[in-house]
Design a protein around this motif. Sequence first.
Motif, mmCIF file in Angstrom:
data_model
loop_
_atom_site.group_PDB
_atom_site.id
_atom_site.type_symbol
_atom_site.label_atom_id
_atom_site.label_comp_id
_atom_site.label_asym_id
_atom_site.label_seq_id
_atom_site.Cartn_x
_atom_site.Cartn_y
_atom_site.Cartn_z
ATOM 1 N N SER A 55 -47.925 10.360 -1.960
ATOM 2 C CA SER A 55 -46.696 10.122 -1.200
ATOM 3 C C SER A 55 -46.088 8.771 -1.559
ATOM 4 O O SER A 55 -44.864 8.653 -1.722
ATOM 5 N N LYS A 56 -46.918 7.734 -1.672
ATOM 6 C CA LYS A 56 -46.421 6.408 -2.051
ATOM 7 C C LYS A 56 -45.699 6.463 -3.382
ATOM 8 O O LYS A 56 -44.610 5.903 -3.549
ATOM 9 N N THR A 57 -46.325 7.137 -4.342
ATOM 10 C CA THR A 57 -45.710 7.247 -5.675
ATOM 11 C C THR A 57 -44.377 7.968 -5.599
ATOM 12 O O THR A 57 -43.386 7.538 -6.207
ATOM 13 N N ALA A 58 -44.321 9.065 -4.834
ATOM 14 C CA ALA A 58 -43.077 9.834 -4.729
ATOM 15 C C ALA A 58 -41.977 9.040 -4.036
ATOM 16 O O ALA A 58 -40.811 9.094 -4.439
ATOM 17 N N LEU A 59 -42.335 8.282 -2.997
ATOM 18 C CA LEU A 59 -41.327 7.536 -2.225
ATOM 19 C C LEU A 59 -40.844 6.287 -2.958
ATOM 20 O O LEU A 59 -39.819 5.708 -2.581
ATOM 21 N N LYS A 60 -41.584 5.880 -4.005
ATOM 22 C CA LYS A 60 -41.145 4.736 -4.806
ATOM 23 C C LYS A 60 -40.149 5.135 -5.894
ATOM 24 O O LYS A 60 -39.548 4.276 -6.540
ATOM 25 N N GLU A 61 -39.994 6.444 -6.076
ATOM 26 C CA GLU A 61 -39.038 6.921 -7.075
ATOM 27 C C GLU A 61 -37.631 6.463 -6.697
ATOM 28 O O GLU A 61 -37.272 6.441 -5.510
ATOM 29 N N PRO A 62 -36.802 6.086 -7.683
ATOM 30 C CA PRO A 62 -35.430 5.636 -7.400
ATOM 31 C C PRO A 62 -34.650 6.675 -6.583
ATOM 32 O O PRO A 62 -34.619 7.849 -6.942
ATOM 33 N N GLY A 63 -34.072 6.231 -5.485
ATOM 34 C CA GLY A 63 -33.241 7.107 -4.662
ATOM 35 C C GLY A 63 -33.994 7.963 -3.672
ATOM 36 O O GLY A 63 -33.384 8.702 -2.886
#
Length: 377
Positions: A230-238
């Motif tokens: 989840s952290k990795t996904a939420l750090k994606e731009p936008g």
Amino acid sequence: MLDPFDATGHMSHERCMASFEPFLQANRRTTNTVFHVSLNPSPEDRLTDEHLGEIAREYMERMGYGEQSYIVFKHRDIAREHLHIVSLRIDREGRKLPHDFEARRSVEITRDLEQKYGLHPSIKGQELQDREELRKVDYQKGDVKQQVSSTVRSCLRHYRCASFGEWRTLLETFNVSVEERTGTIDGRDYAGMIYGALTDDGHGIGTPFKSSRIGKDVGYEALQRYYERSKTALKEPGALDGLREKVVDEMARCSSRAEFCERLHDKGVDAVFRLNAAGRIYGVTFIDHKQGIAANGSLLGRSFSANAFEQQFHTETMSMGVSRSTSKQPQSSSKELYQSDQLIHPLDAILELADVQTYEEQQQQIRKKKKRSMNRH
């Protein structure tokens, strides 16, 4: 089994273990020694204790455990009476009993028993069936474990949470409580999760249960991996831009916390504020049901922190209405005793089921006292 009751008529854990000990002494190599199964007849099946005992005996015989020492506990959950059976996977000679295709054989045997005893057929995958539609857990409807497991798994699929705090807040909006249990017993570290049901006003109801009764995919280690993904996904731009825009838009329009929560809710976002005893905001989590995100305000940025909202809504008191404030559930009253999902000592299984039985008996006594009090008045 040896007589499990002491002179006062109470179940003795020591006597129970005395029946299991020779098996355990005969084989010290096997780690997964405990056999524990739950049999759940339909609430529509009104079975006597004799019928339940007969079903339990036949089930154990057909599963290959008929010659083993085992204990059968009867528990009551709303209208549903169900059985827990605890035994060992080691025979008297110290040999590990075969357990190939155990789950498949169990399903086949229970289906045969349903037909033999004229019971209502169980729904396929009844215990752990994963419903696609997310809904709040309703304790009064029964099948609490199935409701909780379905909701937890659906949340894992449809939402991203970067921490346990966000995961707990998300589940509480669906009337599910969750606790982390970590520590050390006899030099061995343990870590696990406890799930349970909540009422609509956030109070715990019923008896919580370990994640192992649902599956490893909702256990402690699986959740750690889920947080990282989840952290990795939420750090994606936008990734958080849409949620930020909704929150910023309503912050500019609203002068009260209640109005802010209501307007966000209309956009598919729940704002969950946490307040201290003085009514001061010390935390906020936003749950975007359309995008599948549960994020603390600090994750969105400094302007979305608890302090920012405290300054904006500082004139409000605690009675001004909140979308939902987080309430920490009390720790289990039994013991801080939790083994890993893989390794369970027979005494732990006995103690856990006995604690549940004691709890149910206490609840019965409370209801009887209330009824007598009402009759006197």
